[in-house]
Design a protein around this motif. Structure first.
Motif, PDB file in Angstrom:
ATOM      1  N   THR A 188       0.023   3.088  -6.428  1.00 40.47           N
ATOM      2  CA  THR A 188      -0.901   2.182  -7.136  1.00 40.47           C
ATOM      3  C   THR A 188      -1.850   2.960  -8.038  1.00 40.47           C
ATOM      4  O   THR A 188      -2.065   2.612  -9.202  1.00 40.47           O
ATOM      5  N   THR A 189      -2.436   4.025  -7.467  1.00 37.79           N
ATOM      6  CA  THR A 189      -3.459   4.770  -8.191  1.00 37.79           C
ATOM      7  C   THR A 189      -2.834   5.503  -9.378  1.00 37.79           C
ATOM      8  O   THR A 189      -3.430   5.580 -10.448  1.00 37.79           O
ATOM      9  N   TRP A 190      -1.652   5.999  -9.176  1.00 37.59           N
ATOM     10  CA  TRP A 190      -0.946   6.718 -10.235  1.00 37.59           C
ATOM     11  C   TRP A 190      -0.701   5.796 -11.437  1.00 37.59           C
ATOM     12  O   TRP A 190      -1.073   6.094 -12.571  1.00 37.59           O
ATOM     13  N   MET A 239       9.523   7.192 -10.965  1.00 40.68           N
ATOM     14  CA  MET A 239       8.384   7.864 -11.620  1.00 40.68           C
ATOM     15  C   MET A 239       8.402   9.353 -11.315  1.00 40.68           C
ATOM     16  O   MET A 239       8.133  10.181 -12.171  1.00 40.68           O
ATOM     17  N   ILE A 240       8.731   9.692 -10.076  1.00 42.37           N
ATOM     18  CA  ILE A 240       8.817  11.111  -9.711  1.00 42.37           C
ATOM     19  C   ILE A 240       9.966  11.769 -10.476  1.00 42.37           C
ATOM     20  O   ILE A 240       9.852  12.886 -10.957  1.00 42.37           O
ATOM     21  N   GLU A 241      11.058  11.029 -10.603  1.00 41.38           N
ATOM     22  CA  GLU A 241      12.247  11.603 -11.239  1.00 41.38           C
ATOM     23  C   GLU A 241      12.030  11.849 -12.733  1.00 41.38           C
ATOM     24  O   GLU A 241      12.387  12.907 -13.258  1.00 41.38           O
ATOM     25  N   PRO A 286       0.807  -1.229   0.000  1.00 43.33           N
ATOM     26  CA  PRO A 286       0.000   0.000   0.000  1.00 43.33           C
ATOM     27  C   PRO A 286       0.841   1.279   0.000  1.00 43.33           C
ATOM     28  O   PRO A 286       1.882   1.343   0.639  1.00 43.33           O
ATOM     29  N   LYS A 287       0.333   2.229  -0.748  1.00 41.58           N
ATOM     30  CA  LYS A 287       0.854   3.600  -0.809  1.00 41.58           C
ATOM     31  C   LYS A 287       2.097   3.780  -1.674  1.00 41.58           C
ATOM     32  O   LYS A 287       2.800   4.785  -1.574  1.00 41.58           O
ATOM     33  N   ALA A 288       2.325   2.843  -2.582  1.00 41.50           N
ATOM     34  CA  ALA A 288       3.510   2.940  -3.439  1.00 41.50           C
ATOM     35  C   ALA A 288       3.246   3.705  -4.735  1.00 41.50           C
ATOM     36  O   ALA A 288       4.146   3.860  -5.557  1.00 41.50           O
ATOM     37  N   LYS A 314       0.689  14.374  -0.621  1.00 42.60           N
ATOM     38  CA  LYS A 314       1.859  15.194  -0.965  1.00 42.60           C
ATOM     39  C   LYS A 314       2.434  14.818  -2.319  1.00 42.60           C
ATOM     40  O   LYS A 314       2.880  15.673  -3.065  1.00 42.60           O
ATOM     41  N   GLY A 315       2.511  13.510  -2.575  1.00 43.49           N
ATOM     42  CA  GLY A 315       3.041  13.049  -3.861  1.00 43.49           C
ATOM     43  C   GLY A 315       4.512  13.377  -4.051  1.00 43.49           C
ATOM     44  O   GLY A 315       4.929  13.802  -5.126  1.00 43.49           O
ATOM     45  N   LYS A 316       5.304  13.169  -3.000  1.00 43.60           N
ATOM     46  CA  LYS A 316       6.723  13.570  -3.058  1.00 43.60           C
ATOM     47  C   LYS A 316       7.632  12.431  -2.577  1.00 43.60           C
ATOM     48  O   LYS A 316       7.179  11.531  -1.878  1.00 43.60           O
ATOM     49  N   VAL A 343       4.978   6.708   6.122  1.00 41.21           N
ATOM     50  CA  VAL A 343       4.308   7.993   6.390  1.00 41.21           C
ATOM     51  C   VAL A 343       2.984   8.067   5.622  1.00 41.21           C
ATOM     52  O   VAL A 343       1.938   8.433   6.172  1.00 41.21           O
ATOM     53  N   SER A 344       3.024   7.692   4.360  1.00 38.33           N
ATOM     54  CA  SER A 344       1.817   7.764   3.539  1.00 38.33           C
ATOM     55  C   SER A 344       0.743   6.807   4.081  1.00 38.33           C
ATOM     56  O   SER A 344      -0.442   7.161   4.155  1.00 38.33           O
ATOM     57  N   TYR A 345       1.170   5.620   4.480  1.00 44.80           N
ATOM     58  CA  TYR A 345       0.234   4.607   5.015  1.00 44.80           C
ATOM     59  C   TYR A 345      -0.384   5.103   6.327  1.00 44.80           C
ATOM     60  O   TYR A 345      -1.560   4.864   6.597  1.00 44.80           O
TER      61      TYR A 345
HETATM   62  P1  A3P Z   1       1.505  10.512  -0.299  1.00 42.24           P
HETATM   63  O1  A3P Z   1       0.588  10.078   0.808  1.00 42.24           O
HETATM   64  O2  A3P Z   1       2.948  10.456   0.092  1.00 42.24           O
HETATM   65  O3  A3P Z   1       1.128  11.822  -0.885  1.00 42.24           O
HETATM   66  P2  A3P Z   1      -1.545   4.403  -3.510  1.00 42.24           P
HETATM   67  O4  A3P Z   1      -2.235   4.844  -4.746  1.00 42.24           O
HETATM   68  O5  A3P Z   1      -0.700   3.194  -3.681  1.00 42.24           O
HETATM   69  O6  A3P Z   1      -2.488   4.321  -2.362  1.00 42.24           O
HETATM   70  O7  A3P Z   1      -0.461   5.531  -3.173  1.00 42.24           O
HETATM   71  C1  A3P Z   1      -0.847   6.801  -2.732  1.00 42.24           C
HETATM   72  C2  A3P Z   1       0.386   7.676  -2.708  1.00 42.24           C
HETATM   73  O8  A3P Z   1       0.769   7.952  -4.060  1.00 42.24           O
HETATM   74  C3  A3P Z   1       0.111   9.013  -2.035  1.00 42.24           C
HETATM   75  O9  A3P Z   1       1.361   9.430  -1.475  1.00 42.24           O
HETATM   76  C4  A3P Z   1      -0.291   9.840  -3.242  1.00 42.24           C
HETATM   77  O10 A3P Z   1      -0.218  11.235  -3.046  1.00 42.24           O
HETATM   78  C5  A3P Z   1       0.731   9.363  -4.271  1.00 42.24           C
HETATM   79  N1  A3P Z   1       0.294   9.657  -5.638  1.00 42.24           N
HETATM   80  C6  A3P Z   1      -0.874   9.365  -6.231  1.00 42.24           C
HETATM   81  N2  A3P Z   1      -0.932   9.868  -7.467  1.00 42.24           N
HETATM   82  C7  A3P Z   1       0.249  10.502  -7.676  1.00 42.24           C
HETATM   83  C8  A3P Z   1       0.800  11.243  -8.772  1.00 42.24           C
HETATM   84  N3  A3P Z   1       0.121  11.431  -9.881  1.00 42.24           N
HETATM   85  N4  A3P Z   1       2.042  11.746  -8.630  1.00 42.24           N
HETATM   86  C9  A3P Z   1       2.752  11.565  -7.495  1.00 42.24           C
HETATM   87  N5  A3P Z   1       2.273  10.870  -6.420  1.00 42.24           N
HETATM   88  C10 A3P Z   1       1.040  10.358  -6.504  1.00 42.24           C
END
Ligand code: A3P
Length: 299
Positions: A54-56, A202-204, A50-52, A262-264, A142-144
Motif C-alpha cells: 500500500t505504502t509503496w 512491481m518487484i519484478e 494489509p501488507k500488499a 524486507k521488501g521481497k 508473514v509481513s502482517y
Molecule cells: P515486508 O514486511 O515483507 O517487508 P503495506 O504498505 O501495505 O503495509 O505493505 C508493507 C510491505 O510492503 C512490507 O513488506 C514493506 O517492506 C513492503 N514495501 C514497502 N515499500 C516497498 C518498496 N518500495 N519496495 C518493496 N517493498 C516495499
C-alpha cells in the motif's frame, strides 16, 4: 515518540466480528462517518489487503501527482497525513475521514483496507478510480505478522503458528485474504475503473508497472520523471526517508520490527516450516479452487 512508550498510549484492540468480517474498534469507532463518506469523482482510492505494498504504491501516486509541485509536502508531511487511512480512528489523532475531508489538494489520494463490500458506496456512485494491490498470501501473512508485533493498535499476534491459523481462518483484522483479493477481482469485471496490480509484478519490473499505472490514471510524465519517481520509491530510499518509513507514527515500535522490513518476494520461506507449508498449500488449494487468480510466491 522516542523510546516508544507506545504500549501505554495505545491499547491493542481485539479482532471483533463487524459487518461480516473481523475488524478492531479503531476501524469501527467512526463507522457512520466512514459509511456515509462523500467521495468526489476525482478521488483516487488505494485499496489493499494489509501488507500488499500500500505504502509503496501510495508514494508512487503521491510523487506522480505532487512530486514536482509541492516540495514542502515531500519534505515535511508523513505519507499517512498526505494519504489518509479512511477507516482509521486512533485516539489523539484526527480520524481518516476528517483528514480526508481536510485535504486541500486534488486529487485526494485515499488509503483503505476495507473489503469490496464495505467500501463506502459513494466511491462507486462517483465512479472513482481505484488502485488495488494484491500480494501472495504467504508473504502477506508473514509481513502482517511482523507488522502486528510492532504496531500496538493491532490485536496481540501470538506466536507465528497461531497467527498463520488465524490468517487461514480469516480471523485477522480486515477478514479473509482470500475473499479480499477475490472480491476486488470480481468487481473489476463489472467496474472498469479498478486497476488491479500485483506486488510481485512491481518487484519484478517496477518500470513496467508504473507505466501501466500511468495509462490507467491518464498521466504521461516524461521518462526522466518516471525514473526519478521509481528511484525515490525504491525500498532503500523509502526506508531511509522519514516521511515514508513510518518512523514518526506513534503506534509503532521499530525496536520490534521496522515498517519497511524486507521488501521481497519469498521471505515466507524463512518462516514456514515444511509442515506449515504443506498444510497451508492444501487449505489454499481448497479456498482458491474457484477463484481465477494466480499468485507468484517466488520470482
Ligand atoms: P515486508 O514486511 O515483507 O517487508 P503495506 O504498505 O501495505 O503495509 O505493505 C508493507 C510491505 O510492503 C512490507 O513488506 C514493506 O517492506 C513492503 N514495501 C514497502 N515499500 C516497498 C518498496 N518500495 N519496495 C518493496 N517493498 C516495499
Amino acid at each position: 515518540m522516542e523510546g516508544r512508550n507506545v504500549s501505554a498510549a495505545f491499547a491493542r484492540g481485539e479482532a471483533i466480528e463487524f459487518e461480516g468480517i473481523y475488524l478492531n474498534h479503531y476501524f469501527t469507532d467512526n463507522w457512520d462517518n466512514i459509511k456515509n463518506f462523500q467521495a468526489r469523482p476525482d478521488d483516487i482510492l488505494i485499496n489493499t489487503y494489509p501488507k500488499a505494498g500500500t505504502t509503496w504504491v501510495s508514494y508512487i501516486l503521491d510523487l506522480l501527482y505532487f512530486g514536482n509541485t509541492a516540495p514542502e509536502r515531500q519534505a515535511s508531511l508523513p505519507i499517512y497525513e498526505r494519504i489518509p487511512f479512511l477507516e482509521a480512528a486512533y485516539p489523539g489523532m484526527p480520524s481518516g475521514v476528517d483528514r480526508t475531508n481536510g485535504l486541500t489538494t486534488t486529487p485526494r489520494l485515499i488509503k483503505c483496507h476495507l473489503p469490496v463490500q464495505l467500501v463506502p458506496k459513494s466511491f462507486w456512485e462517483q465512479n472513482c478510480k481505484i488502485v488495488y494491490v494484491a500480494r501472495n498470501a504467504k508473504d502477506s501473512a508473514v509481513s502482517y505478522y511482523h507488522f502486528s508485533r510492532m504496531n500496538f493498535i493491532a490485536p496481540e499476534p501470538g506466536d507465528w503458528n497461531t497467527y498463520l491459523q488465524k490468517f487461514m481462518n480469516g480471523k485477522l483484522v480486515f477478514g479473509p485474504w482470500y475473499d479480499h483479493v477475490h472480491g476486488f477481482w470480481e468487481k473489476k469485471q463489472i467496474y472498469s475503473n479498478i486497476h488491479y496490480m500485483f506486488y510481485e509484478d512491481m518487484i519484478e519490473d517496477i518500470g513496467r508497472e508504473v507505466e501501466h499505472l500511468c495509462s490507467f490514471l491518464g498521466l504521461s510524465p516524461p521518462i526522466e520523471e518516471r525514473e526519478r519517481i521509481i528511484k525515490s520509491a525504491h525500498f532503500n530510499a523509502m526506508k531511509q526517508n522519514n516521511m515514508t518509513n513510518y518512523s514518526t507514527m506513534p503506534t509503532m515500535d521499530f525496536k520490534i520490527s521496522p515498517f519497511l522490513r524486507k521488501g521481497k518476494v519469498g521471505d515466507w520461506k524463512t518462516h514456514f516450516t515444511v509442515a506449515q507449508n504443506e498444510m497451508f498449500d492444501k487449505h489454499y488449494k481448497q479456498k482458491m479452487k474457484h477463484i481465477p487468480l494466480q499468485f507468484r510466491t517466488e520470482i
